[in-house]
Structures are given as structure tokens and as C-alpha cells.
Design a protein around this motif. Structure first.
Motif, short mmCIF file in Angstrom:
data_model
loop_
_atom_site.label_atom_id
_atom_site.label_comp_id
_atom_site.label_asym_id
_atom_site.label_seq_id
_atom_site.Cartn_x
_atom_site.Cartn_y
_atom_site.Cartn_z
N TYR A 110 51.57 36.09 23.63
CA TYR A 110 51.19 34.80 24.27
C TYR A 110 50.21 33.97 23.45
CZ TYR A 110 53.56 36.65 28.32
OH TYR A 110 54.50 37.15 29.15
N TYR A 129 56.21 36.03 22.49
CA TYR A 129 55.93 34.83 23.31
C TYR A 129 54.93 33.90 22.63
CZ TYR A 129 58.35 37.47 26.89
OH TYR A 129 59.28 38.18 27.58
N LYS A 133 55.90 29.31 26.79
CA LYS A 133 55.52 28.73 28.06
C LYS A 133 54.40 29.58 28.66
CE LYS A 133 59.92 29.44 29.33
NZ LYS A 133 61.23 29.33 30.01
N PRO A 134 53.43 28.95 29.32
CA PRO A 134 52.47 29.77 30.05
C PRO A 134 53.20 30.48 31.19
CG PRO A 134 51.78 27.47 29.98
CD PRO A 134 53.18 27.53 29.47
N ASN A 138 57.08 25.94 33.30
CA ASN A 138 58.28 25.91 32.46
C ASN A 138 58.12 24.96 31.29
OD1 ASN A 138 60.83 27.00 32.06
ND2 ASN A 138 61.83 25.18 32.90
N ASP A 154 59.27 38.39 19.19
CA ASP A 154 60.43 37.84 19.92
C ASP A 154 60.02 36.75 20.91
OD1 ASP A 154 62.02 39.68 18.67
OD2 ASP A 154 61.78 41.17 20.27
N ASN A 155 61.02 36.03 21.37
CA ASN A 155 60.85 35.03 22.44
C ASN A 155 59.78 33.99 22.12
OD1 ASN A 155 62.74 36.36 24.08
ND2 ASN A 155 61.17 37.76 24.80
N GLN A 158 59.31 28.71 22.84
CA GLN A 158 60.27 28.31 23.88
C GLN A 158 59.91 26.96 24.47
OE1 GLN A 158 60.18 31.68 26.58
NE2 GLN A 158 62.01 32.49 25.61
N ASP A 173 63.68 37.65 17.68
CA ASP A 173 64.86 37.11 18.37
C ASP A 173 64.49 36.00 19.35
OD1 ASP A 173 66.07 39.08 16.98
OD2 ASP A 173 66.32 40.44 18.68
N TYR A 174 65.49 35.22 19.71
CA TYR A 174 65.37 34.19 20.76
C TYR A 174 64.32 33.13 20.45
CZ TYR A 174 68.10 37.45 23.57
OH TYR A 174 69.06 38.30 24.02
N ASP A 177 64.05 28.59 21.63
CA ASP A 177 64.94 28.48 22.76
C ASP A 177 64.66 27.18 23.52
OD1 ASP A 177 66.83 30.26 24.20
OD2 ASP A 177 65.47 29.81 25.86
N GLU A 178 65.71 26.47 23.90
CA GLU A 178 65.58 25.23 24.68
C GLU A 178 64.55 24.27 24.10
OE1 GLU A 178 65.05 25.86 28.87
OE2 GLU A 178 66.49 27.49 28.91
N LYS A 196 68.87 28.49 20.84
CA LYS A 196 69.87 28.31 21.91
C LYS A 196 69.50 27.09 22.74
CE LYS A 196 72.90 31.73 23.18
NZ LYS A 196 73.45 32.63 24.20
N ASN A 197 70.49 26.29 23.09
CA ASN A 197 70.29 25.10 23.92
C ASN A 197 69.23 24.15 23.36
OD1 ASN A 197 72.12 26.21 25.68
ND2 ASN A 197 70.52 27.17 26.92
N ARG C 136 58.58 29.13 37.43
CA ARG C 136 58.97 28.25 36.33
C ARG C 136 59.93 27.16 36.79
NH1 ARG C 136 58.93 33.05 32.34
NH2 ARG C 136 56.85 32.75 31.52
N LYS C 267 66.07 42.37 25.78
CA LYS C 267 64.91 41.79 25.11
C LYS C 267 64.43 40.55 25.83
CE LYS C 267 64.52 43.05 20.30
NZ LYS C 267 64.72 42.64 18.92
N ASN C 268 65.30 39.94 26.59
CA ASN C 268 64.94 38.68 27.21
C ASN C 268 65.38 38.64 28.67
OD1 ASN C 268 63.98 36.14 27.48
ND2 ASN C 268 65.08 35.30 25.73
N LYS C 271 65.58 35.38 30.66
CA LYS C 271 66.70 34.50 30.34
C LYS C 271 67.92 34.83 31.21
CE LYS C 271 68.01 31.35 27.55
NZ LYS C 271 67.28 30.09 27.54
N ASN C 329 48.06 39.43 31.54
CA ASN C 329 47.98 40.33 30.39
C ASN C 329 46.82 41.30 30.51
OD1 ASN C 329 49.99 38.63 29.34
ND2 ASN C 329 48.40 37.23 28.66
#
Lengths: 266, 552, 425
Positions: A110, A129, A133-134, A138, A154-155, A158, A173-174, A177-178, A196-197, C136, C267-268, C271, C329
Motif C-alpha cells: 500500500y 498494491y 486505491k485506498p 475506488n 503485484d496489483n 490501479q 502482475d495486474y 489496471d483500469e 487491463k481495461n 469501492r 492473486k487478485n 478483481k 494493515n
């Protein structure tokens, strides 16, 4: 005025929520700062009980020998400059509004999520992360500049809306995104399911596989990009892309992808 | 313990006392006359230069139940912005503790949750039991549940419907019956996106008019004090004042209460096809004796709309701010929808909504028939009541704000021409005596002998009326001082107000069969008993009397 | 504990052990030992596993009925005294909730207020996946009875969901009675990796279809089913997709159900849930559809609901000298306990059948039911009753809207968790 130096007196045993740093501008004097009540474990203690404090510039802070148990450093800060030496915990620079954050070490998950502005320089690697996003919203990062010397988990990145993210290492990965808009520079290898998107945005990448779904553009000169990168390098104090080594690609409008990719040639 | 409140300016509209300097006596948490006091006075509270009113009553505020909890969950980012105090949660979706604190600090001592889904009643009561200080109660939602619609379709007798209504009031420990978008929530589950008052629902073949007339009749027959609490069809749609008027007619002159009428008083005239129909609605309100309403005033700023009306909330979800929302179909009982919303003073529609609410307040002739609400949190959080009172009592203050709104508003409204200013007497009626009367709470909202000693004391010298109402200097609940000098002194827990009309137990047999076949829980588990209320849920109950013996 | 138990009378119990909280199960009790009578409750395979589970909470030779201090028997007052001593010395403590009713959660918060400790639920990480979608974007939701009476096509995502809520199919998805649909014509589409044997058995009785795919491909698959994009997914034939499409497009009330813990290996996971929710939203533009996530096998929903109305936050909260703080967290019990970033762990486990992991390097206070199992002995163990067996209580069902009133069927003189926590506060 010498910068304010915070150094831990003992090794931390419990996680420490460092979001109190954002209150520093509201404190009137150094004594008030030293006596500031913070929560550590189940105790309420004064800042000076946990840290050796020297220096007097409350807007310019140095944290020495940081610990990965220190979470939320730089969360919600405005007009503060914080330099951190050592590894830190979760949510480094989350929700930051303005200011400078520099880290000589690694962070956990985060990092820089919900960023609204300011500069974050990380000379280390970050967790998952990153620039995301918090938890309860969103919306991705809205502005700001983030530089990471190492790798990213990852992630990450976003729903990014504005701002610049520079990663010298690899990305998990990912990622992206968006993505709604903004600039991302990635010099390393990128994981699965990238972008993606994606809607808009400018990506500078070295990983060739990312251009697969994009269309190569004609060979025009990118004068503005040259200028843009030059300014960027000045801010981060380092030239990371050779100006004349870019090939431009653009996204496929049929899938509503209006982003552009600049492939960095070796 | 005997307490004397010495020489305050008393407002007790129920007993026709307005601003009269006199003493008030309390013994064992109840109001008592001087001659009946036994023993000596233990405590004297000097009330000279103070305004003394019964504790205020909020008759329509969403303070507990599934949808409120979803809103609390959804708006976590708003809580975090506020988490510097004990009452960390945000005022638009406050925690139970904060709800109690803020109400008592404003001098409110009794509040009613208007949308208590029977199947969700256990949760709603559990939440409300955790609200400190105030007395509370709920109106059970009917009119969209499959069992009831099935009864109507089968042309069940009025007396059987009465049994069902009485059963629901007993089983859910409620004090009234509310209907939300009659038949509409159910029709939405069958993919109907709108339902007018005389439109038949596709599946059950029943109109909202049928539902309203059966339920108003039932409440009249059972002698329940609070009239049917109606959230009309077509909420928020321009031109909906016509369906509001039809809903009034559907009651066949029996008592009916229209809630948050502001959201149901929209015309569709003018260049924006959105206009105020406050004059048309007020004419009905002033003319028809058995009609009452609460306003549901909006205020500018961030809030969250929560309603059982999933049909309307789904229609409005595109306006969500921040962009997240939720709708839910619930247990063949009703539904719910949560849409965060920001009322903007720059927006023509929002500004006109603000104007329409005030117009209805000012055009209503009888303060006994209209109630001060913001439909918390749908129009605004309840903490804006003092501001609203100032808007009603101070014309120049009102006009100053009106001037800041879009200019086109003036062409679409008559607010600037309304000279009326509410008096303190009228405010005392609409926030105390009138809601107590319409809810049948004989021991609330007045200073008659034997009434609960829920008392709010304001500073008469405070020149700013908003500040005066926001910060009473002292609040007593059941004769105990809970707020002193504006600060909460000690915690105590209120009771739940209910009504228990009689019913023929044979309805339980029918229901038992229905539950075993179609529900996923047993009827036994659905019913909340009095011992459960006190042992598990954690709130004592007060049973109010019906007005008269059951007629049918 | 005042109410007396009529011995050997048949009584419906409200099962506290899974988030469906069924109340149509008959029990017989002599006051101490109870049995679940299988003739009276319509027995199906799924039902039998439930009966076994409920009966497994009967007192047996291994049950711990007296408090222990360092694995030695002690009386309650000395166990409480020893616990207070531990709590007095703590500089950081965490409560881990393994399942408790509403009254327990209320007391737990009070306890946390007193000792300034943090609260987490053992299933928070799954809980937050479902909460994440509310916080979200929000979603269209539905509840069990709605699904039973209106749902005509049901899509079940995941792999393990039916093991956690064994009676989901017979009670909700394809019940014997349905008010507004023909129960016989209900269709279920399974998407994910379900045990072949289970599906084979189901297909004998019900109208089911199955798309076997890795969990991570669910978003792409849903795009295929709604004609967005044309990404190829390994091992999925075009024919199968064309077969499923009309089932969905003809549905009048489509219900999507999943259990967040099924997505743990992805992993996600966020999503996947987001994709399902979006699919349902798109469907609502033409017809009706809704999501029905299944969660709460260890009182997760009870805990999150109660804490939300009391504080505004569902889990991972701390009362820190005047205010509630929440950080997803920092107050994560798994990390705190694994890395030993605390002194004292208070385990509260009134209904968990699981073997509970205990970190021997920390002080452990365990307030649990007599049949609790743990990886190593806690410093203090205080046996408490089970809500729904030993005392009355309230718990929330998976759909969050229905709460049930648990009953008492046994009298073995154990205190409730609430009583112990209040005593310690």
C-alpha cells in the motif's frame, strides 16, 4: 535551522502508526512536539520517550534507523519534507497531499496508495498494491510523482488518474489496471495482465511484450516528449531514458483504449 | 429524588402553556405537581432566563437497521477523516454511540426509526439498544411483502388483514406501520421500473391505491395512534405531486401521514421541466383534517441517501457521489438502497429542492400537522435541525442564503415572497407536542402530571437562535441530568416505545404454513418476544395504549 | 442460565455453526447430552454432515470443563486472577475473534476499551474481500429467501462453497417450494473448479451446467458470456459458452453466489468479485439480477455487523486512548502474531471446530468452548458455553439482513463469554 532528526531509542516491539507526522505543522513549538502524545501498543506515550529528537526545523524531518514496523509514514502530510533511512512498513506516503518523501530502504504494501500530490522517491523496493486505491475507495492516485529504484509487487498502479510513476526495476502482475490517465515509466520486466481495461495514459516501457495489443505509429518527432522528459529528469536528478530511443505505439480504439506506449530501445 | 426547576419560561403546548414563568417539579423521573410531592426537594435547578421545553421528538430518522449499517460500512473513508474524537464515525452515517451523543446534546430525547423491516427488526432493535440516552421506536414496513400482497390478491377480509397488521406490530415490537413505495419495491423485484398509484403490479395485479386504502383502514380499525406512515410512489420524479395527491385520496379520509413530503412535491413545469408544487400540496395539507406530514428538508453538502425504496434508489444510482451505491432485495419482505449523495447549491435541481422544503414549511397553516425533519440522513444529517429552525424563524437569514442560489430559482419559486417567520411557540409545537400526539405518546412532549421528565433547557439570552437550539445548557432524561453546560455528564439508556394491538391467533397458523413453505426461517424465530427485547437485544420496552378497542 | 431445560423433549435448535443458521433441525437433550434427531429433519446427504457437526460439540472425554492455567486444572476465580495479572502487565494485546454471538462482540469491545487493545476476526481477510466491493463500488445484493422464491437461474462461483454451507442447495438454491418460480425449473450454473463427484451427484437430481475453469479466468469468462471482448480461455469450448449464454439471457432473476475464501489462491481476488458484481449490474439493465455472497462460517457477519454499528468499522479496530482507530494493515492479527509484535493474544472461540494456531512465544489467553482444539497449550484456558447450545444469543446470517435468536438446549453450568469478559473488564 537544522532539520529535525528522529532516531529510535530502542528496537520496536510493536507496530507503530506514524501518521502523527501529519500533525507536525499544527504544533506551535518544539517542546509541544517532543511532548506530543502518540500511541504505541496499548500505551499512550510522549514522542520523546520513543525517539531521540534533535534539530529544530519542524518542516524538514529526518528519520534515522527506521523499522519495518513503522506504518503510515507520510500519510496525509502537507508541506513537509521527510527523509527516511532504513526499511519501513505499510502505507508509506498513503493519501499524501503535498510535500517530499525520500526513502533509503524498502517498503511493504500500500505504498503511496490514494496519493493526491507531492513527490515520493524510494531508493529500494516496494510491496504489493503500490500506488493503488485506498482500502475504502475506488479512486487511484490523483496526482504526484513517485520514483522507485527497485522492484514493485503485484496489483500496483490501479485506477491511476493523474501523476507520474517511474519504476526502474520490475513490476508484478495486474499492474496499471483500469488506468484512467497519467504517465508511467517502467524500465524493468512486467508481470501478467498488464494494463487491463486501460482507458488513457502514457506509458514508457522497455518490456516489448506490452506493445502486443498496440499499433505502431509513424515515425514523427516527439519534440514535446523530449521537453517533458528533460523536466522530469531534472526533478528526479537522473537521466533514465535516452531521448532519441523511443518508438511510439497507440492503443486500439475498438476496445476503448486511448493510451499510448513509448517503447524504449536498448 | 425530587427536583425543582425554578422560574423558567415554560413552553408546554399540549397544556396551552406558552412562555409562562413558572416552576416545574420532578419526582422519580416523572413530572409531578407541587401538591403531590412527598418529602423534601433534593435539588433545585435555577431556570430564570431559561427556556424550558419538553425533550424534542424526532419522528422520522434513520438511526438503526441493516441499511444504516451498510451506509456506515460503505462510507468508511468519511469516518477516517473524522477519527480524532471518541465519536470517530462520520455524522452522515454515525455509529450508535455518536447518534446518541449528538441527539442528546441537541436536546432530543425520543427518536423513531421509520423503516424497520420486520425480518430485520432484530438487528434494528439491537442497534437502537446500543444508542445511549434516547428513547426509540420503529415503524414496521408493510405493503411490499409477498404475504400481504398475496392476501390482497386472494381478496382476504379486512379483519384478516387487521390481524396480520396487529401481528406484525406485536412480533416486531414496533409503534406504527410504514409503507414505502406501496407495491413498488415488490414490483421492482419483477423488473417493473416504475409504478403509479393506479397502475397494477404485473405479478400480483394490485395497485398502490389498494394497498394504501387497506392499510389505512386497518390502522383505523385497530385504534393505532400513529396514522399509516406513507412514503409515496414516484419519489424524486418531476411531476410526482400528482401521485402524492392520489395517495392522499386513497386513504378515503382516514388518517394518513405523508413522510418527507418535500421529495414528493415536484412539478414538471418551466424550461427545466422541474418545478415546485408546494402550493398544490400545501392546499391539500391545509384543507384535509386527517392529513399530516413531515418535510424531509435538504441541506447543501455531502450526505447519504438510504431508503427501503429500492426502485427509486436504483433509478437514482447514477447520481451517486462518491460513485458507489448498493441496492438489495430482502427476504420477500422489502428492499433497500443506499446511494451517497452531495447536494450542491450551484445545482438548479438541488437548490429548488431546498426551496420546496422551506415553502411547504411556510405555507402550512397548522404547526400541529407538520413536523420538522430532514429525513436523516437523506436530506441532511439531523445535526442540521438548529440551522433549519433558524431558516424558519429568521426571514432575512433565509433570504441571504436564497440570494446565493442560482438566479433561475427565483422564477421557479415563491419563497422570496413568503414573509412568515415561525414563532418559538410554533417550533415547540412542531418538535415536541405535535409528534407526541401523532404517535400517541401520552407521556412525552408535555409537562402534564405523570409524564416522563424529559426536559430541555435553553439559554434565553442567546441571541443566535441556531446556537441556542444546537447547545441547550441542560438536558434531563427521565429526571436525570445528562447534559450540563452543554457537556454530557453521564450515560444512561432509554427504552423502546411499542404498541400491542390484539389479534386473532389464527393468523399465526396461516403464517406458520407460509413460513415453512417459503421462508428460510421459522415463524418462531421471526417473532421478537418481550423477554428477548430485554435479555438479548438489551432494551426495555414501553407499551403504549391503543386509542380505542379494536373495531373489526 | 435461569431457564430450565425440559429433558428429552424435542426442540428446534437454531444452528450456530454455519452462516445459514438453519432453525429447522430437531434436537433431543437430557440436559447434558443432546442428539439431533434425523427422522424429524428431512434427511439429505448434506443434512447428515450438518447433524454430525452439531453433535460433535457434545461433551466427550477430551472436553475441557474446568479452567486450566499452564495446562493445570484451576478454579474459575484463580484463572480469572491469573488472567488479570497477565493483562495488567501487557503493553500490547490483541483479541482474535474465532466466532461469538452479538452479546460477546459487545463485551469484547468493552474489554478492548478497557485495555486499549486491538480487535480482529480470524476470517477478516475473506471478510474484507466482500466488504471491499461494498466500499469501492457497491453492488446489487439479495438474500436467501429472495433467492429461494424468485431466483430462476443461479450461478455458483468457486470450488469449496458447498462444503462450508452444506444445505445451501436444498434450502435456498433449489428448494422444494418456491413462491414465484417453478422450483423444478430452476437452473444452476457452476463456474470454477468443483469436485467432479459432487457435481455428478447433483446432476442426477437437478438441472445443472458446469464450466470448469481456473478461478483466475472468471473475469474473462464473464466477458465472454456477455459478449464483451473475445479473449481465448484455455480449455473452454465455444460450444459450451454458446450453450450457457441463452440460459443467462432468458433468466428473470439471476443470482450469483460465491464464498470469498474460495478465491484465496488467486492473486487478485478483488478483481474476481468485482467482475461478478459488474456482470450482475449489466444484467440489471435489462432484467433483474443480484449477488448473494456467502460468508460468516465463524460468526464473521455477526462480528462485522456489531462492530460496524458500534464504531463505524467492521474489523481491525483499536480503541486508543479516546478514539477508535482503524487500520487494515496494522491490526492484522496474522502478521502481528506471526512476527510476535504483541505481548498477549486473547483468543475468543465459542463455536469454532477448527484447530486454532497458537504462537507459544506469546502469552495466550483462551476463552473457548469445551471442545476447543489448539496447536499448543495456552497459558490460560477458560471454558465457556456455546451460543445456541448453552445459552441464548443473537447471530447474523450470511446475507447480513436476517439475525436469528439462538436457543439453549443444554445446561452444563458454563459461564458465557460475555460473563467472563465483563468479569475481566
Amino acid at each position: 535551522m537544522r532539520p529535525l532528526v528522529l532516531q529510535l531509542k530502542h528496537k520496536l516491539s510493536y507496530r507503530l502508526d506514524m501518521s502523527f507526522l501529519s500533525d507536525f505543522n499544527k504544533l506551535k513549538s518544539l517542546t509541544k512536539l517532543k511532548d506530543k502524545k502518540i500511541i504505541y501498543g496499548s500505551q499512550e506515550i510522549m514522542l520523546k520517550e520513543l525517539f531521540n529528537i534533535s534539530g529544530s526545523n519542524m518542516k524538514n524531518i529526518i528519520i534515522k534507523k527506521a523499522s519495518s514496523l513503522m506504518d503510515n509514514i507520510g500519510k496525509n502530510i502537507e508541506d513537509l519534507s521527510i527523509k527516511v533511512y532504513g526499511n519501513v512498513g505499510y502505507a508509506f506516503g498513503a493519501h499524501m497531499i503535498n510535500g517530499e518523501l525520500t526513502l533509503y530502504g524498502n517498503t511493504l504494501d500500500y505504498t503511496a496508495s490514494g496519493l493526491k500530490g507531492g513527490n515520493i522517491m524510494i531508493f529500494g523496493s516496494v510491496g504489493k498494491y503500490f500506488c493503488g486505491k485506498p482500502n475504502a475507495s475506488n479512486e487511484g492516485i490523483k496526482d504526484g510523482l513517485v520514483y522507485v529504484k527497485g522492484n514493485v509487487g503485484d496489483n500496483s498502479i490501479q485506477r491511476m488518474r493523474r501523476g507520474v510513476v517511474i519504476i526502474e526495476g520490475n513490476v508484478g502482475d495486474y499492474a496499471c489496471d483500469e488506468m484512467i490517465s497519467g504517465t508511467v515509466i517502467i524500465k524493468g520486466i512486467v508481470g501478467k495482465c498488464f494494463g487491463k481495461n486501460i482507458k488513457r495514459g502514457t506509458l514508457f516501457v522497455k518490456d516489448k511484450k506490452l506493445t502486443k495489443n498496440y499499433v505502431k505509429s509513424n515515425n514523427a518527432k516527439y519534440n514535446f516528449i523530449d521537453f517533458y522528459l528533460k523536466t522530469l529528469f531534472k526533478i528526479i536528478g537522473k537521466k533514465i531514458i535516452k531521448n532519441n530511443s523511443l518508438i511510439r505505439f497507440y492503443g486500439n480504439k475498438d476496445v476503448n483504449n486511448m493510451s499510448e506506449v513509448f517503447l524504449i530501445k536498448n | 429524588m425530587n427536583i425543582k426547576l425554578e422560574s423558567g419560561n415554560i413552553f408546554d403546548p399540549q397544556n396551552n402553556i406558552f412562555n409562562k414563568k413558572m416552576d416545574l417539579y420532578i419526582a422519580d423521573g416523572k413530572i409531578i405537581s407541587k401538591k403531590n410531592i412527598k418529602g423534601k426537594i433534593n435539588k433545585i435547578i435555577n431556570c430564570s432566563n431559561k427556556i424550558v421545553m419538553p425533550g424534542a421528538i424526532d419522528m422520522h430518522t434513520h438511526i438503526g437497521g441493516g441499511k444504516v449499517n451498510i451506509a456506515r460500512l460503505m462510507l468508511e473513508d468519511f469516518h477516517i477523516e473524522n477519527n480524532k474524537n471518541f465519536d470517530s464515525s462520520s455524522i452522515i452515517a454515525p455509529s450508535t454511540i455518536k447518534t446518541g451523543l449528538k441527539y442528546i446534546e441537541m436536546g432530543y430525547t425520543t427518536c423513531f426509526e421509520p423503516a424497520l423491516l420486520p425480518v430485520n427488526a432484530r438487528q434494528a432493535h439491537s442497534e437502537m439498544a446500543d444508542i445511549p440516552f434516547i428513547d426509540k421506536g420503529g415503524y414496521a414496513l408493510l405493503g411490499n411483502d409477498d404475504f400481504f400482497l398475496d392476501l390482497l390478491r386472494k381478496k382476504a377480509s379486512q379483519s384478516m388483514i387487521n390481524d396480520y397488521v396487529a401481528f406484525i406490530l406485536n412480533a416486531t415490537q414496533s409503534i406504527g406501520i410504514k409503507v414505502v413505495n406501496p407495491g413498488g419495491i415488490n414490483a421492482f423485484k419483477f423488473n417493473q421500473r416504475a409504478l403509479n398509484v393506479d397502475e397494477k403490479s404485473k405479478y400480483y395485479n394490485i395497485t398502490p391505491r389498494d394497498i394504501i386504502s387497506k392499510l389505512t383502514q386497518s390502522i383505523y380499525d385497530l385504534g393505532i395512534a400513529h396514522p399509516l406512515h406513507v412514503h409515496c410512489s414516484n419519489l424524486g420524479i418531476p411531476g410526482n405531486y400528482l401521485s402524492t395527491i392520489e395517495t392522499i385520496k386513497a386513504a378515503n379520509s382516514l388518517p394518513i401521514h405523508l413522510t418527507h413530503i418535500q421529495f414528493h412535491s415536484y412539478g414538471n413545469n418551466g424550461d427545466k421541466a422541474f418545478s415546485s408544487a408546494s402550493v398544490e400540496i400545501s392546499n391539500f395539507l391545509n384543507k384535509i383534517p386527517n392529513l399530516t406530514c413531515d418535510v424531509g428538508q435538504i441541506m447543501f453538502g455531502q450526505t447519504v441517501t438510504m431508503s427501503g425504496d429500492s426502485m427509486s434508489q436504483y433509478r437514482n444510482h447514477n447520481h451517486a457521489h462518491p460513485k458507489k451505491w448498493m441496492c438489495m432485495d430482502i427476504e420477500c419482505d422489502a428492499g433497500c438502497g443506499i446511494v451517497p449523495f452531495k447536494y450542491k447549491d450551484k445545482s438548479f435541481v438541488n437548490a429548488l429542492q431546498w426551496v420546496i422544503g422551506l415553502e411547504i414549511f411556510l405555507l402550512a397553516e397548522d404547526p400541529w400537522k407538520i413536523f420538522l425533519t430532514t429525513d436523516h440522513p437523506n436530506g441532511a444529517p439531523f445535526t442540521s435541525y438548529p440551522h433549519l429552525i433558524k431558516l424558519l424563524m429568521d426571514r432575512s437569514f433565509r433570504n441571504d442564503i436564497l440570494k446565493q442560489l442560482p438566479k433561475s430559482i427565483r422564477d421557479h419559486s415563491i419563497l422570496h415572497t413568503l414573509k412568515r417567520e415561525y414563532s418559538l411557540n410554533e417550533i415547540a409545537i412542531m418538535t415536541r407536542a405535535a409528534p407526541a400526539r401523532i404517535l400517541g405518546l401520552q407521556n412525552k412532549g408535555n409537562f402534564s402530571e405523570g409524564s416522563d421528565a424529559d426536559i430541555t433547557i435553553y439559554d434565553k439570552n442567546n441571541k443566535d437562535i441556531e446556537n441556542m437550539f444546537a447547545h441547550p445548557i441542560m438536558v434531563l432524561k427521565d429526571g436525570k441530568v445528562v447534559v450540563e453546560n452543554g457537556k454530557v455528564k453521564n450515560y444512561l439508556w432509554g427504552k423502546t416505545q411499542t404498541i400491542k394491538p390484539e389479534y386473532d391467533a389464527s393468523i399465526e397458523k396461516v403464517l406458520n404454513k407460509f413460513f415453512d413453505r417459503y421462508h428460510t426461517m421459522k415463524l418462531d424465530n421471526y417473532i421478537i418476544t418481550e423477554s428477548e427485547m430485554s435479555n438479548l437485544i438489551g432494551s426495555e420496552i414501553v407499551t403504549n395504549k391503543c386509542k380505542y378497542e379494536r373495531k373489526q | 442460565m435461569a431457564s430450565r431445560i425440559k429433558t428429552n423433549a424435542e426442540k428446534y435448535i437454531v444452528c450456530p455453526f454455519c452462516s445459514l443458521h438453519c432453525d429447522d433441525i430437531l434436537s433431543k437433550s437430557d440436559g447434558k447430552k443432546y442428539s439431533i434427531s434425523s427422522e424429524a429433519s428431512k434427511v439429505s446427504e448434506a443434512n447428515k454432515t450438518c447433524l454430525k457437526k452439531i453433535e460433535s460439540f457434545n461433551i466427550n472425554a477430551k472436553s475441557i470443563l474446568t479452567p486450566t492455567i499452564k495446562n493445570k486444572k484451576a478454579n474459575l476465580s484463580s484463572a480469572l486472577k491469573y488472567t488479570r495479572q497477565i493483562l495488567k502487565k501487557q503493553k500490547d494485546a490483541i483479541i482474535v475473534n474465532h466466532g461469538i454471538d452479538v452479546s460477546g462482540v459487545r463485551s469484547m469491545l468493552n474489554f478492548a476499551l478497557n485495555y486499549n487493545c486491538s480487535i480482529d476476526h480470524i476470517n477478516s481477510k475473506f471478510l474484507y474481500q466482500n466488504i471491499g466491493i461494498v466500499q469501492r463500488t457497491g453492488y446489487m445484493a439479495t438474500s436467501l429467501t429472495e433467492t429461494k422464491n424468485r431466483g430462476d437461474v443461479i450461478i455458483v462461483f468457486g470450488n469449496n462453497i458447498l462444503c462450508k454451507t452444506p444445505r445451501l442447495i436444498e434450502k435456498v438454491l433449489i428448494p422444494s417450494n418456491s413462491l414465484c418460480t417453478n422450483a423444478k425449473n430452476k437452473k444452476i450454473i457452476f463456474i470454477g473448479e468443483f469436485p467432479d463427484k459432487l457435481l455428478k451427484n447433483l446432476s442426477k437430481k437437478y438441472n445443472i451446467s458446469y464450466i470448469k475453469t481456473k478461478i483466475d479466468y472468471i473475469p474473462d469468462l464473464l466477458n465472454l458470456l456477455s459478449d464483451i471482448g473475445s479473449i481465448k480461455i484455455p480449455n473452454i469450448s465455444k460450444a459450451l459458452v454458446t450453450k450457457i449464454k441463452p440460459i443467462i439471457s432468458k433468466s428473470k432473476y439471476l443470482v450469483a453466489t460465491w464464498s470469498a475464501s474460495d478465491f484465496i489462491n488467486s492473486k487478485n481476488p478483488d478483481k474476481i468479485i468485482q467482475a461478478i458484481s459488474q456482470f450482475i449490474l449489466d444484467r440489471n439493465k435489462i432484467s433483474r439480477a443480484a449477488c448473494m455472497p456467502i460468508s460468516g462460517s465463524l460468526g464473521d457477519t455477526t462480528s462485522s455487523q456489531t462492530l460496524t454499528w458500534l464504531t463505524g468499522f467492521p474489523s481491525r479496530i483499536k480503541y486508543a486512548h479516546g478514539s477508535f482507530v482503524h487500520d487494515r494493515n496494522i491490526y492484522n492479527n496474522e502478521i502481528i502474531i506471526d512476527k510476535k509484535n504483541t505481548d498477549v493474544v486473547i483468543h475468543i472461540s465459542s463455536l469454532s471446530p477448527n484447530k486454532i494456531k497458537i504462537n507459544e512465544n506469546l502469552k495466550n489467553i483462551f476463552i473457548g468452548h469445551p471442545n476447543s482444539k489448539f496447536t499448543s497449550q495456552p497459558d490460560v484456558f477458560i471454558p465457556v458455553g456455546i451460543p445456541g447450545i448453552d445459552y441464548e444469543g443473537i447471530m447474523f446470517r450470511t446475507d447480513n439482513v436476517v439475525s436469528v435468536a439462538l436457543k439453549k438446549i443444554r445446561a452444563i453450568n458454563l459461564p458465557t463469554t460475555k460473563e467472563i469478559l465483563d468479569e475481566l473488564t
